[in-house]
Every structure is written in structure tokens, then in C-alpha cells.
Design a protein around this motif. Sequence first.
Motif, PDB file in Angstrom:
ATOM      1  N   HIS A 144       0.835  -1.208   0.000  1.00 55.34           N
ATOM      2  CA  HIS A 144       0.000   0.000   0.000  1.00 55.34           C
ATOM      3  C   HIS A 144       0.868   1.256   0.000  1.00 55.34           C
ATOM      4  CE1 HIS A 144      -3.457   2.545   1.361  1.00 55.34           C
ATOM      5  NE2 HIS A 144      -2.494   3.197   1.994  1.00 55.34           N
ATOM      6  N   GLU A 145       1.908   1.271   0.835  1.00 56.62           N
ATOM      7  CA  GLU A 145       2.782   2.439   0.903  1.00 56.62           C
ATOM      8  C   GLU A 145       3.585   2.606  -0.382  1.00 56.62           C
ATOM      9  OE1 GLU A 145       2.215   4.440   3.160  1.00 56.62           O
ATOM     10  OE2 GLU A 145       1.097   3.137   4.501  1.00 56.62           O
ATOM     11  N   VAL A 146       4.057   1.500  -0.944  1.00 54.93           N
ATOM     12  CA  VAL A 146       4.782   1.566  -2.223  1.00 54.93           C
ATOM     13  C   VAL A 146       3.857   2.080  -3.321  1.00 54.93           C
ATOM     14  CG1 VAL A 146       5.922   0.191  -4.015  1.00 54.93           C
ATOM     15  CG2 VAL A 146       6.463  -0.204  -1.600  1.00 54.93           C
ATOM     16  N   ALA A 147       2.583   1.686  -3.278  1.00 49.54           N
ATOM     17  CA  ALA A 147       1.617   2.166  -4.264  1.00 49.54           C
ATOM     18  C   ALA A 147       1.439   3.678  -4.164  1.00 49.54           C
ATOM     19  CB  ALA A 147       0.272   1.464  -4.071  1.00 49.54           C
ATOM     20  N   HIS A 148       1.479   4.214  -2.938  1.00 49.14           N
ATOM     21  CA  HIS A 148       1.424   5.678  -2.790  1.00 49.14           C
ATOM     22  C   HIS A 148       2.569   6.341  -3.544  1.00 49.14           C
ATOM     23  CE1 HIS A 148      -1.891   6.673  -0.182  1.00 49.14           C
ATOM     24  NE2 HIS A 148      -1.539   5.772   0.727  1.00 49.14           N
ATOM     25  N   ILE A 149       3.761   5.777  -3.411  1.00 51.70           N
ATOM     26  CA  ILE A 149       4.924   6.339  -4.101  1.00 51.70           C
ATOM     27  C   ILE A 149       4.751   6.216  -5.607  1.00 51.70           C
ATOM     28  CG2 ILE A 149       7.422   6.171  -4.415  1.00 51.70           C
ATOM     29  CD1 ILE A 149       7.557   4.981  -1.566  1.00 51.70           C
ATOM     30  N   ALA A 150       4.335   5.028  -6.064  1.00 55.96           N
ATOM     31  CA  ALA A 150       4.157   4.791  -7.492  1.00 55.96           C
ATOM     32  C   ALA A 150       3.102   5.725  -8.089  1.00 55.96           C
ATOM     33  CB  ALA A 150       3.767   3.333  -7.730  1.00 55.96           C
ATOM     34  N   ASN A 151       2.069   6.026  -7.309  1.00 55.42           N
ATOM     35  CA  ASN A 151       1.005   6.916  -7.786  1.00 55.42           C
ATOM     36  C   ASN A 151       1.397   8.389  -7.763  1.00 55.42           C
ATOM     37  OD1 ASN A 151      -0.658   4.696  -8.137  1.00 55.42           O
ATOM     38  ND2 ASN A 151      -1.696   4.936  -6.170  1.00 55.42           N
ATOM     39  N   GLY A 152       2.549   8.701  -7.161  1.00 52.73           N
ATOM     40  CA  GLY A 152       2.974  10.098  -7.068  1.00 52.73           C
ATOM     41  C   GLY A 152       2.081  10.925  -6.173  1.00 52.73           C
TER      42      GLY A 152
END
Length: 292
Positions: A144-152
Motif C-alpha cells: 500500500h505504501e509503495v503504491a502511494h509512491i508509485a502513484n505520485g
Amino acid sequence: MKRIVLLVATNLAIMLVLGIVSTLTGAHRFFAGSGLDLGTLLLFALIMGFGGAFISLLMSKTIAKWSTGAHVIDTPGNSTEFWLIETVRRFADKAGLPMPEVAIYEGEPNAFATGASRGSSLVAVSTGLLQSMTREEAEAVIAHEVAHIANGDMVTLTLIQGVVNTFVIFIARVVGWLVDSFLRRGSSEDSGPGIGYTITVIVCDIVFGILASIIVMYFSRQREFRADAGAAQLMGTPRPMMAALRRLGGIDSGDLPKNIATAGITDRPGWMALFSSHPPIAERIAALENAR
């Protein structure tokens, strides 16, 4: 479980300081004779609004480490740290991201991601979360946290914050000018701001800034749904993310320090929900269920 309130709180503090300083030292620049130079004011509002937002973004990772006491793992010292680094690396590779910094901090179950860009990011996980969750559930939170980064998400929220900052600064000074003009009607002085302007602008900067955070928090809540979906995609199934949310909803999430605290783990009732950076857990689980 992360960093949105850090961005908003830091931005609000920066904007308040910049607003007070500019009001006390340079408000006369917006006056042309007895009127208000709206063009100059708008340019100033844009510079201040986006400047304050991006300053808070650039400071976010440093403040996050300092406020939580997060320890960045340079070399794994045990099997848990090794697993954590490799898990973040696996998801980062899958999302096409550079390897973020990875940190652990002491505290109740929580986690966050922050950083000024995809290439300069941090994923931090609490000891409480690692101890209270199964490995699969913890992986879902990390995804979930990595997805935040990937989503900018941090940059997107910064742009949104910059827009609302601009409106806050602009409207506060227009209101200040109107109040000042009303208080000084009939005065022999024909230009420049008075004490009514200064006090009104400071009050409006605070009040409008708090109200503007409602807008930012709304967009933050929408980003949580996207990050949940991103975690499900990285995991290959929504089931672990749903299990992690259920567990978080049934345990004491604790509190991060005030400038990085989030409301994502427990639901806020009534009008306080407007200031929540996260949707209710039940809504997040339902969204994942409906996407299956």
C-alpha cells in the motif's frame, strides 16, 4: 497509515509564518492609490501558495524521520530488517520504482511513506505493526505504501495544496482590504493598509487555511482507495489488503506524533470525518470487495 497530515500540517505552519511576515512587512505592495492591485496580489499568492506547498514537500522526509525517530536501515541487523528491505525492494521493482529508503520506528501499529519524488522516497514501518500482523498482512501494508509512491501521491497532494494555498492567500487579503476600507472610511489617509487589514489577514490566513485542509483531505481519502487497489495489484489479490485492514480496525493503532499523525486506522465520527486523511476502514474493504 502514512504522511498526508505531515504535508498539510507543515504547509499550514509555513503558510502561516510566511503570511504573517508578508502582511507585517510587505502588504503595501498590493495597494495602488486607494485601491487593491489584484494582478500583483494574484502573482504574490501564486508564488507564496505553491512555494509554501513545495517547501513542505521538500522537508517532509526529514521531518518524518525526526518526528517518529525512524531508524533508516542501511545494513540489516536481523532477519526482520532483512525481510523488510527485501519486501520493499520486491514491490518497488514490481512497480518500476527506484529503491526507497526503508526505516523502522518504535510505536503502535502504523506505517507511512513520504518523500519529494519517486526517486527520493521513504517507507517506514512501526515495530508494533511488524509484531501484530502476519507476514502477508504486513506485506499488504508495505505494498500500500509503495503504491502511494508509485502513484505520485505526495506531488499530487502538493499541487492541490498549492492551488488551495493560492486561493487562501488571495481571498484573505481581499477580505482584509475590504475590512480595512470599511474601518477607515472618511479617514484622511488615502493609501496603504491599516491595522484592520493586518489583523483581518492573519485571522483569515488561519481560518481559511484550516478550511482549505478539508479539500486536501478529501483528495487524500480518494488516494487511499487508489493505494489500496495498487496494493492488491502488487500482491496479486485483494485478500491480504482486506485482511490487513480488518486487523487494523480491530487493534489499537496508537498515534504518530502530532505533525505526522493520520486518521486512517480508526474512523472519525460526524463532521470530524471531513478532516480525516483516510476513509473509514469499512468503505475501504467494501471498495476492494467490489473490485474483485
